[in-house]
Write a protein that holds these residues in place. Sequence first.
Motif, PDB file in Angstrom:
ATOM      1  N   GLU A 104       0.839  -1.206   0.000  1.00  0.00           N
ATOM      2  CA  GLU A 104       0.000   0.000   0.000  1.00  0.00           C
ATOM      3  C   GLU A 104       0.869   1.248   0.000  1.00  0.00           C
ATOM      4  O   GLU A 104       0.525   2.245  -0.638  1.00  0.00           O
ATOM      5  N   ARG A 105       1.965   1.190   0.714  1.00  0.00           N
ATOM      6  CA  ARG A 105       2.877   2.336   0.763  1.00  0.00           C
ATOM      7  C   ARG A 105       3.374   2.684  -0.639  1.00  0.00           C
ATOM      8  O   ARG A 105       3.462   3.860  -1.008  1.00  0.00           O
ATOM      9  N   THR A 106       3.694   1.657  -1.416  1.00  0.00           N
ATOM     10  CA  THR A 106       4.126   1.893  -2.797  1.00  0.00           C
ATOM     11  C   THR A 106       2.993   2.518  -3.603  1.00  0.00           C
ATOM     12  O   THR A 106       3.219   3.431  -4.397  1.00  0.00           O
ATOM     13  N   PHE A 107       1.775   2.041  -3.389  1.00  0.00           N
ATOM     14  CA  PHE A 107       0.627   2.634  -4.082  1.00  0.00           C
ATOM     15  C   PHE A 107       0.594   4.142  -3.825  1.00  0.00           C
ATOM     16  O   PHE A 107       0.482   4.940  -4.761  1.00  0.00           O
ATOM     17  N   PHE A 108       0.708   4.535  -2.562  1.00  0.00           N
ATOM     18  CA  PHE A 108       0.594   5.951  -2.211  1.00  0.00           C
ATOM     19  C   PHE A 108       1.815   6.773  -2.614  1.00  0.00           C
ATOM     20  O   PHE A 108       1.737   7.997  -2.647  1.00  0.00           O
ATOM     21  N   ARG A 109       2.906   6.119  -2.971  1.00  0.00           N
ATOM     22  CA  ARG A 109       4.027   6.857  -3.554  1.00  0.00           C
ATOM     23  C   ARG A 109       3.710   7.289  -4.978  1.00  0.00           C
ATOM     24  O   ARG A 109       4.257   8.260  -5.476  1.00  0.00           O
ATOM     25  N   HIS A 110       2.830   6.528  -5.624  1.00  0.00           N
ATOM     26  CA  HIS A 110       2.507   6.803  -7.028  1.00  0.00           C
ATOM     27  C   HIS A 110       1.167   7.506  -7.229  1.00  0.00           C
ATOM     28  O   HIS A 110       0.994   8.222  -8.224  1.00  0.00           O
ATOM     29  N   PHE A 111       0.223   7.296  -6.341  1.00  0.00           N
ATOM     30  CA  PHE A 111      -1.126   7.855  -6.491  1.00  0.00           C
ATOM     31  C   PHE A 111      -1.609   8.416  -5.156  1.00  0.00           C
ATOM     32  O   PHE A 111      -1.429   7.777  -4.117  1.00  0.00           O
ATOM     33  N   ALA A 112      -2.245   9.569  -5.194  1.00  0.00           N
ATOM     34  CA  ALA A 112      -2.779  10.179  -3.974  1.00  0.00           C
ATOM     35  C   ALA A 112      -3.927   9.355  -3.401  1.00  0.00           C
ATOM     36  O   ALA A 112      -4.083   9.255  -2.186  1.00  0.00           O
ATOM     37  N   ASP A 113      -4.734   8.779  -4.277  1.00  0.00           N
ATOM     38  CA  ASP A 113      -5.854   7.932  -3.871  1.00  0.00           C
ATOM     39  C   ASP A 113      -6.259   7.072  -5.061  1.00  0.00           C
ATOM     40  O   ASP A 113      -5.675   7.186  -6.144  1.00  0.00           O
ATOM     41  N   LYS A 114      -7.247   6.226  -4.878  1.00  0.00           N
ATOM     42  CA  LYS A 114      -7.588   5.289  -5.949  1.00  0.00           C
ATOM     43  C   LYS A 114      -8.243   5.978  -7.151  1.00  0.00           C
ATOM     44  O   LYS A 114      -8.216   5.436  -8.250  1.00  0.00           O
ATOM     45  N   ARG A 115      -8.781   7.178  -6.980  1.00  0.00           N
ATOM     46  CA  ARG A 115      -9.320   7.932  -8.123  1.00  0.00           C
ATOM     47  C   ARG A 115      -8.221   8.378  -9.072  1.00  0.00           C
ATOM     48  O   ARG A 115      -8.426   8.468 -10.279  1.00  0.00           O
ATOM     49  N   GLU A 116      -7.052   8.692  -8.505  1.00  0.00           N
ATOM     50  CA  GLU A 116      -5.942   9.194  -9.322  1.00  0.00           C
ATOM     51  C   GLU A 116      -5.462   8.190 -10.359  1.00  0.00           C
ATOM     52  O   GLU A 116      -4.837   8.571 -11.344  1.00  0.00           O
ATOM     53  N   VAL A 117      -5.754   6.919 -10.150  1.00  0.00           N
ATOM     54  CA  VAL A 117      -5.415   5.916 -11.164  1.00  0.00           C
ATOM     55  C   VAL A 117      -6.141   6.271 -12.460  1.00  0.00           C
ATOM     56  O   VAL A 117      -5.596   6.141 -13.553  1.00  0.00           O
ATOM     57  N   LEU A 118      -7.369   6.756 -12.345  1.00  0.00           N
ATOM     58  CA  LEU A 118      -8.189   7.082 -13.514  1.00  0.00           C
ATOM     59  C   LEU A 118      -7.904   8.476 -14.068  1.00  0.00           C
ATOM     60  O   LEU A 118      -8.166   8.740 -15.232  1.00  0.00           O
ATOM     61  N   PHE A 119      -7.400   9.371 -13.228  1.00  0.00           N
ATOM     62  CA  PHE A 119      -7.233  10.766 -13.643  1.00  0.00           C
ATOM     63  C   PHE A 119      -5.790  11.248 -13.628  1.00  0.00           C
ATOM     64  O   PHE A 119      -5.525  12.419 -13.852  1.00  0.00           O
ATOM     65  N   GLY A 120      -4.859  10.354 -13.383  1.00  0.00           N
ATOM     66  CA  GLY A 120      -3.454  10.731 -13.275  1.00  0.00           C
ATOM     67  C   GLY A 120      -2.865  11.325 -14.539  1.00  0.00           C
ATOM     68  O   GLY A 120      -1.922  12.100 -14.476  1.00  0.00           O
ATOM     69  N   GLY A 121      -3.399  10.998 -15.705  1.00  0.00           N
ATOM     70  CA  GLY A 121      -2.867  11.515 -16.962  1.00  0.00           C
ATOM     71  C   GLY A 121      -3.429  12.860 -17.373  1.00  0.00           C
ATOM     72  O   GLY A 121      -3.054  13.410 -18.410  1.00  0.00           O
TER      73      GLY A 121
END
Length: 188
Positions: A41-58
Amino acid sequence: MGRWEPNARGRLAQAAMELYVERGFEQTTVAEIARRAGLTERTFFRHFADKREVLFGGSRTLQEHLVEAVAEAPDSAAPIDAVAGALEAAGAVLQERREYSQQRQAVIAANAELRERELIKLASLAAALADALRRRGVKEPAASLAAEAGIAVFKIAFERWIGEAAQADLPRLIRESFVELKAVTAGR
Protein backbone atom coordinates in the motif's frame (compact mmCIF):
# COMPACT_ATOMS: atom_id res chain seq x y z
CA MET A 1 9.16 -8.66 -2.27
CA GLY A 2 12.20 -6.54 -3.11
CA ARG A 3 12.70 -2.93 -2.11
CA TRP A 4 12.49 -1.74 -5.71
CA GLU A 5 10.04 -3.14 -8.21
CA PRO A 6 10.21 -2.19 -11.91
CA ASN A 7 7.20 -0.42 -13.45
CA ALA A 8 5.38 -0.20 -10.13
CA ARG A 9 3.12 2.63 -11.34
CA GLY A 10 2.07 0.72 -14.46
CA ARG A 11 1.47 -2.47 -12.54
CA LEU A 12 -0.63 -0.62 -9.96
CA ALA A 13 -2.67 1.09 -12.68
CA GLN A 14 -3.29 -2.21 -14.47
CA ALA A 15 -4.26 -3.98 -11.24
CA ALA A 16 -6.60 -1.14 -10.30
CA MET A 17 -8.35 -1.15 -13.68
CA GLU A 18 -8.77 -4.93 -13.56
CA LEU A 19 -10.34 -4.71 -10.11
CA TYR A 20 -12.53 -1.71 -10.99
CA VAL A 21 -13.90 -3.64 -13.98
CA GLU A 22 -14.34 -6.90 -12.04
CA ARG A 23 -15.70 -5.57 -8.76
CA GLY A 24 -16.57 -1.91 -9.25
CA PHE A 25 -14.74 1.21 -8.14
CA GLU A 26 -16.47 1.54 -4.76
CA GLN A 27 -15.84 -2.09 -3.80
CA THR A 28 -12.12 -1.99 -4.61
CA THR A 29 -9.64 -1.05 -1.89
CA VAL A 30 -6.11 0.26 -2.18
CA ALA A 31 -4.92 -2.82 -0.29
CA GLU A 32 -6.47 -5.08 -2.95
CA ILE A 33 -4.91 -3.05 -5.75
CA ALA A 34 -1.46 -3.25 -4.16
CA ARG A 35 -1.83 -6.96 -3.47
CA ARG A 36 -2.90 -7.68 -7.07
CA ALA A 37 0.13 -5.73 -8.33
CA GLY A 38 2.43 -7.59 -5.95
CA LEU A 39 3.32 -4.36 -4.15
CA THR A 40 2.59 -2.65 -0.84
CA GLU A 41 0.00 0.00 0.00
CA ARG A 42 2.88 2.34 0.76
CA THR A 43 4.13 1.89 -2.80
CA PHE A 44 0.63 2.63 -4.08
CA PHE A 45 0.59 5.95 -2.21
CA ARG A 46 4.03 6.86 -3.55
CA HIS A 47 2.51 6.80 -7.03
CA PHE A 48 -1.13 7.85 -6.49
CA ALA A 49 -2.78 10.18 -3.97
CA ASP A 50 -5.85 7.93 -3.87
CA LYS A 51 -7.59 5.29 -5.95
CA ARG A 52 -9.32 7.93 -8.12
CA GLU A 53 -5.94 9.19 -9.32
CA VAL A 54 -5.41 5.92 -11.16
CA LEU A 55 -8.19 7.08 -13.51
CA PHE A 56 -7.23 10.77 -13.64
CA GLY A 57 -3.45 10.73 -13.28
CA GLY A 58 -2.87 11.52 -16.96
CA SER A 59 -4.95 14.70 -16.93
CA ARG A 60 -2.00 17.02 -16.38
CA THR A 61 -0.04 15.44 -19.25
CA LEU A 62 -3.06 15.70 -21.56
CA GLN A 63 -3.51 19.35 -20.62
CA GLU A 64 0.17 20.09 -21.29
CA HIS A 65 -0.04 18.45 -24.74
CA LEU A 66 -3.18 20.41 -25.64
CA VAL A 67 -1.70 23.74 -24.55
CA GLU A 68 1.54 23.02 -26.41
CA ALA A 69 -0.36 22.09 -29.58
CA VAL A 70 -2.38 25.33 -29.45
CA ALA A 71 0.83 27.33 -28.95
CA GLU A 72 2.43 25.61 -31.96
CA ALA A 73 -0.55 26.12 -34.29
CA PRO A 74 0.18 28.33 -37.29
CA ASP A 75 -0.30 32.05 -36.62
CA SER A 76 -2.91 32.10 -39.39
CA ALA A 77 -5.07 29.44 -37.68
CA ALA A 78 -8.47 30.60 -36.47
CA PRO A 79 -8.99 29.99 -32.73
CA ILE A 80 -11.39 27.09 -33.30
CA ASP A 81 -8.96 25.52 -35.78
CA ALA A 82 -6.07 25.76 -33.31
CA VAL A 83 -8.24 24.01 -30.71
CA ALA A 84 -9.40 21.42 -33.26
CA GLY A 85 -5.81 20.60 -34.21
CA ALA A 86 -4.82 20.20 -30.57
CA LEU A 87 -7.76 17.93 -29.81
CA GLU A 88 -7.18 15.88 -32.95
CA ALA A 89 -3.56 15.33 -31.87
CA ALA A 90 -4.77 14.23 -28.43
CA GLY A 91 -7.22 11.91 -30.15
CA ALA A 92 -4.35 10.26 -32.02
CA VAL A 93 -2.66 9.46 -28.69
CA LEU A 94 -5.89 8.11 -27.20
CA GLN A 95 -6.53 6.04 -30.34
CA GLU A 96 -3.69 3.77 -29.30
CA ARG A 97 -5.37 3.15 -25.93
CA ARG A 98 -8.91 2.37 -27.03
CA GLU A 99 -9.48 -0.69 -24.83
CA TYR A 100 -8.17 1.14 -21.76
CA SER A 101 -10.29 4.18 -22.64
CA GLN A 102 -13.40 2.01 -22.93
CA GLN A 103 -12.74 0.38 -19.57
CA ARG A 104 -11.97 3.71 -17.93
CA GLN A 105 -15.14 5.27 -19.31
CA ALA A 106 -17.27 2.34 -18.10
CA VAL A 107 -15.83 2.68 -14.58
CA ILE A 108 -16.46 6.44 -14.57
CA ALA A 109 -19.99 6.08 -15.96
CA ALA A 110 -20.92 3.72 -13.11
CA ASN A 111 -19.97 6.18 -10.36
CA ALA A 112 -21.47 9.64 -9.74
CA GLU A 113 -18.36 10.93 -7.93
CA LEU A 114 -16.15 9.89 -10.85
CA ARG A 115 -18.54 11.45 -13.39
CA GLU A 116 -18.28 14.71 -11.47
CA ARG A 117 -14.49 14.44 -11.43
CA GLU A 118 -14.50 13.85 -15.20
CA LEU A 119 -16.57 17.01 -15.73
CA ILE A 120 -14.12 18.96 -13.57
CA LYS A 121 -11.26 17.58 -15.68
CA LEU A 122 -13.01 18.68 -18.90
CA ALA A 123 -13.65 22.15 -17.45
CA SER A 124 -9.96 22.42 -16.51
CA LEU A 125 -8.97 21.43 -20.04
CA ALA A 126 -11.30 24.09 -21.47
CA ALA A 127 -9.83 26.73 -19.15
CA ALA A 128 -6.29 25.75 -20.16
CA LEU A 129 -7.19 25.88 -23.86
CA ALA A 130 -8.80 29.32 -23.43
CA ASP A 131 -5.68 30.55 -21.62
CA ALA A 132 -3.47 29.20 -24.43
CA LEU A 133 -5.63 31.03 -26.97
CA ARG A 134 -5.41 34.28 -24.98
CA ARG A 135 -1.61 33.94 -24.99
CA ARG A 136 -1.89 33.76 -28.80
CA GLY A 137 -3.70 37.12 -28.69
CA VAL A 138 -7.26 35.84 -28.99
CA LYS A 139 -9.62 38.17 -27.12
CA GLU A 140 -12.59 37.26 -24.97
CA PRO A 141 -15.18 35.94 -25.43
CA ALA A 142 -13.69 34.26 -28.53
CA ALA A 143 -11.00 32.41 -26.56
CA SER A 144 -13.48 30.90 -24.09
CA LEU A 145 -16.06 30.15 -26.76
CA ALA A 146 -13.54 28.30 -28.95
CA ALA A 147 -12.16 26.35 -25.98
CA GLU A 148 -15.55 25.37 -24.54
CA ALA A 149 -16.91 24.46 -27.99
CA GLY A 150 -13.78 22.41 -28.64
CA ILE A 151 -14.17 20.43 -25.42
CA ALA A 152 -17.86 19.83 -26.22
CA VAL A 153 -16.91 18.53 -29.66
CA PHE A 154 -14.19 16.33 -28.17
CA LYS A 155 -16.59 14.91 -25.57
CA ILE A 156 -19.16 13.98 -28.22
CA ALA A 157 -16.55 12.48 -30.57
CA PHE A 158 -15.01 10.53 -27.67
CA GLU A 159 -18.39 9.13 -26.64
CA ARG A 160 -19.06 8.05 -30.23
CA TRP A 161 -15.64 6.42 -30.42
CA ILE A 162 -16.11 4.55 -27.14
CA GLY A 163 -19.63 3.45 -28.08
CA GLU A 164 -18.94 2.17 -31.59
CA ALA A 165 -18.32 -1.55 -31.90
CA ALA A 166 -16.20 -1.09 -35.02
CA GLN A 167 -12.67 0.22 -34.68
CA ALA A 168 -13.52 3.85 -35.37
CA ASP A 169 -10.75 6.40 -35.78
CA LEU A 170 -10.94 9.00 -32.99
CA PRO A 171 -9.04 11.76 -34.82
CA ARG A 172 -11.42 11.32 -37.79
CA LEU A 173 -14.45 11.50 -35.47
CA ILE A 174 -13.06 14.70 -33.93
CA ARG A 175 -12.56 16.22 -37.40
CA GLU A 176 -16.07 15.21 -38.48
CA SER A 177 -17.55 16.64 -35.31
CA PHE A 178 -15.82 19.98 -35.87
CA VAL A 179 -17.16 20.04 -39.43
CA GLU A 180 -20.63 19.37 -38.01
CA LEU A 181 -20.23 22.17 -35.47
CA LYS A 182 -19.23 24.60 -38.20
CA ALA A 183 -22.24 23.53 -40.29
CA VAL A 184 -24.58 24.03 -37.31
CA THR A 185 -23.20 27.48 -36.54
CA ALA A 186 -23.34 28.46 -40.23
CA GLY A 187 -27.07 27.69 -40.21
CA ARG A 188 -26.93 24.91 -42.81
